[in-house]
Design a protein around this motif. Structure first.
Motif, short mmCIF file in Angstrom:
data_model
loop_
_atom_site.label_atom_id
_atom_site.label_comp_id
_atom_site.label_asym_id
_atom_site.label_seq_id
_atom_site.Cartn_x
_atom_site.Cartn_y
_atom_site.Cartn_z
N GLN A 92 -1.14 -1.90 0.81
CA GLN A 92 -2.03 -1.87 -0.36
C GLN A 92 -2.18 -0.46 -0.91
O GLN A 92 -2.09 -0.24 -2.13
CB GLN A 92 -3.40 -2.43 0.02
N GLU B 120 -0.97 1.13 -4.58
CA GLU B 120 -1.85 1.84 -5.50
C GLU B 120 -1.25 3.17 -5.95
O GLU B 120 -1.50 3.62 -7.07
CB GLU B 120 -3.20 2.09 -4.83
N GLN B 121 -0.45 3.79 -5.07
CA GLN B 121 0.18 5.07 -5.41
C GLN B 121 1.64 4.91 -5.81
O GLN B 121 2.36 5.91 -5.93
CB GLN B 121 0.05 6.02 -4.22
#
Length: 332
Positions: free
Chosen positions: A261, A265-266
């Motif tokens: 996760q 996100e990055q």
């Protein structure tokens, strides 16, 4: 007296390792790392069942840790004396990677682990690495070193399960499992120390259960694991294996899912690919281990056939791996 000396030196080593977390200077981190290692040597060599070969693992471990420390100290001195940032960062990166046993500097891990007692395997393979990973600078000022450190972590995540599948001795299997989880710990450090602490706590507790069960059966070879593992621990061992294999909703699945996760996100495609690849190979490995354990004869009658303490430990292991995953998921 021998057991008392083992405990004293272990406590002193842990105190030195904990002190590292409060050091603001990389020099004092280096000092406390070496102090912790020195205190650990008597613990590793104090084998309750004496073996002629104990010194082989301890000597290998000590020499590698010493050489890694020399590289780190050399990098610190270079940075202080002539501000050679690139060179000093490269030396420290090499030194920390060597001390942690990251790929391709993992050559000493299995060679040492096969001669350690199970207590030493837990401390070196799980406990000590946690403090070192948390204190390693991520070399943000030298991108080349940062990328090298990151790629070594990725390589450790992928290589570890492959080597586990080819392991003959149980202690070699644990050694390569340690390499795998070291990679995950280092990857977690790029997302924040809170991930390192959460992952390391979960990994250390799970490893404590696993190592104790293997020690209680004096397990030596993977092919004999099913017959050597005590029957009253078999259910707990199956839960650990299913957790490490990544089956939901077991605990290890949840920790890896959090890392995926954060990687999404990055937009870290390499990390996502590495985690998924490592998890797939790891799944195959632990399913193989489950097959060995469940298809062999057991020493004891089976579930809840041990003493009260043994049954409590077995049930605690089941609860930890099966239900704590939900609690960890709620935190993240």
């Amino acid at each position: 007296m021998q057991m008392l000396s083992m405990i004293v030196f272990l406590v002193m080593s842990l105190m030195a390792s904990i002190a590292m977390l409060f050091m603001s200077s990389i020099f004092w981190v280096w000092v406390m790392t070496d102090v912790g290692t020195l205190f650990l040597i008597p613990f590793l060599s104090a084998e309750t069942r004496p073996k002629k070969s104990w010194f082989t693992g301890v000597a290998t471990y000590f020499v590698v840790q010493f050489f890694g420390s020399v590289m780190i100290l050399g990098g610190i001195i270079l940075d202080w004396a002539i501000q050679a940032t690139d060179c000093s960062s490269a030396m420290m990166c090499f030194g920390f990677a060597l001390k942690l046993g990251m790929v391709p500097l993992h050559f000493w891990v299995s060679r040492s682990f096969v001669y350690f007692h199970y207590g030493g395997i837990f401390i070196v393979g799980a406990g000590q690495k946690v403090f070192v990973v948390a204190c390693v600078p991520l070399f943000s000022d030298v991108p080349l070193c940062a990328y090298a450190y990151y790629l070594m972590a990725v390589g450790s995540m992928i290589y570890g399960p492959i080597a586990m599948f080819n392991a003959i001795a149980v202690k070699s299997f644990l050694a390569y499992s340690s390499v795998t989880h070291t990679g995950f710990l280092v990857i977690g450090s790029f997302f924040g120390l809170h991930i390192v602490y959460a992952y390391s706590f979960i990994y250390c507790v799970s490893m404590a259960f696993l190592v104790f069960m293997l020690w209680s059966g004096d397990c030596k070879f993977m092919k004999n694991l099913g017959s050597e593992l005590p029957g009253y621990y078999k259910t707990g061992f199956v839960c650990i294996a299913m957790s490490f294999s990544g089956f939901p909703p077991f605990l290890d699945f949840c920790t890896k899912f959090v890392i995926i996760q954060l990687s999404m996100e990055q937009n870290s495609t390499i990390t996502i690919t590495a985690v998924l690849t490592s998890s797939l190979i790891n799944l195959i490995v632990w399913v193989w281990v489950l097959f060995i354990v469940t298809s062999s004869e057991v020493k004891e009658p089976g579930f809840l056939s041990g003493t009260t303490g043994q049954n409590v430990l077995n049930m605690s292991c089941i609860i930890w791996n099966l239900f704590m995953g939900a609690g960890f998921s709620m935190l993240y």
